[in-house]
Design a protein around this motif. Structure first.
Motif, short mmCIF file in Angstrom:
data_model
loop_
_atom_site.label_atom_id
_atom_site.label_comp_id
_atom_site.label_asym_id
_atom_site.label_seq_id
_atom_site.Cartn_x
_atom_site.Cartn_y
_atom_site.Cartn_z
N THR A 12 -14.22 0.69 -2.58
CA THR A 12 -13.31 0.41 -3.70
C THR A 12 -13.43 -1.04 -4.15
OG1 THR A 12 -11.77 2.07 -2.86
CG2 THR A 12 -10.90 0.49 -4.45
N ILE B 273 -12.21 1.18 1.89
CA ILE B 273 -11.73 -0.03 1.22
C ILE B 273 -12.91 -0.81 0.64
CG2 ILE B 273 -10.63 -2.27 1.63
CD1 ILE B 273 -8.88 -0.67 3.75
N SER C 57 -3.60 1.21 0.73
CA SER C 57 -4.17 2.26 1.58
C SER C 57 -3.30 2.53 2.80
CB SER C 57 -5.57 1.86 2.05
OG SER C 57 -6.45 1.73 0.97
N ILE D 74 -5.70 -3.65 -1.88
CA ILE D 74 -6.27 -2.33 -1.58
C ILE D 74 -5.92 -1.92 -0.15
CG2 ILE D 74 -8.43 -1.06 -1.26
CD1 ILE D 74 -9.49 -2.73 -3.69
#
Length: 154
Positions: free
Chosen positions: A147, A144, A35, A31
């Motif tokens: 998520t 983050i 990102s 992630i």
């Protein structure tokens, strides 16, 4: 290509992060990489330490007194942008559990947040440089973390 990381105690990580902790750590990394649109794989050691050890590390590396929740040591910092993250992340679960009680949240919530915080430091996010860096770092950390909490199946 899978990230390269070592862990000082699989038993402790299973206890604190659940049985799927390695997949969860890989999820955090993926992630972050997505990102930030990074192409390299990090190499790091993830260490669970006691409050006593964390206090010593805090003094040794940050010249600060007392216990803290997470310390990241990046071994290849540079000023030319992102470089492959190589370093160590130290987590102190006892301190994190104590903070969770103080803040009224779960230890799981803070453990994952601190893991992400430590990883961002390895990717050269330094919230202590300025208020602008702090804002950017905390924005990415919160995005983050949200998520990861949705996707990490413990």
């Amino acid at each position: 290509m899978k990230p390269s990381f070592s862990i000082n105690s699989n038993y402790l990580f299973k206890r604190f992060f659940g049985k799927n902790f390695e997949a969860g750590i890989e999820l955090c990394l993926q992630i972050i990489k997505d990102s930030l649109q990074l192409s390299f794989q990090p190499e790091f050691a993830l260490m669970i330490v006691s409050p006593w050890k964390m206090k010593r590390l805090n003094r040794q590396f940050l010249n600060r007194k007392g216990v803290t929740d997470v310390i990241s040591i990046c071994y290849n910092e540079n000023e030319a942008g992102f470089s492959p993250a190589i370093g160590e992340i130290f987590l102190c679960p006892k301190h994190i559990f104590k903070q969770a009680k103080q803040f009224g949240c779960t230890p799981w919530f803070l453990l994952t947040r601190n893991l992400i915080h430590g990883l961002l430091h390895l990717f050269e996010f330094d919230h202590e440089q300025s208020l602008a860096f702090e804002s950017v770092t905390m924005f990415f950390q919160d995005e983050i973390h949200e998520t990861v909490l949705k996707l990490w199946n413990r």
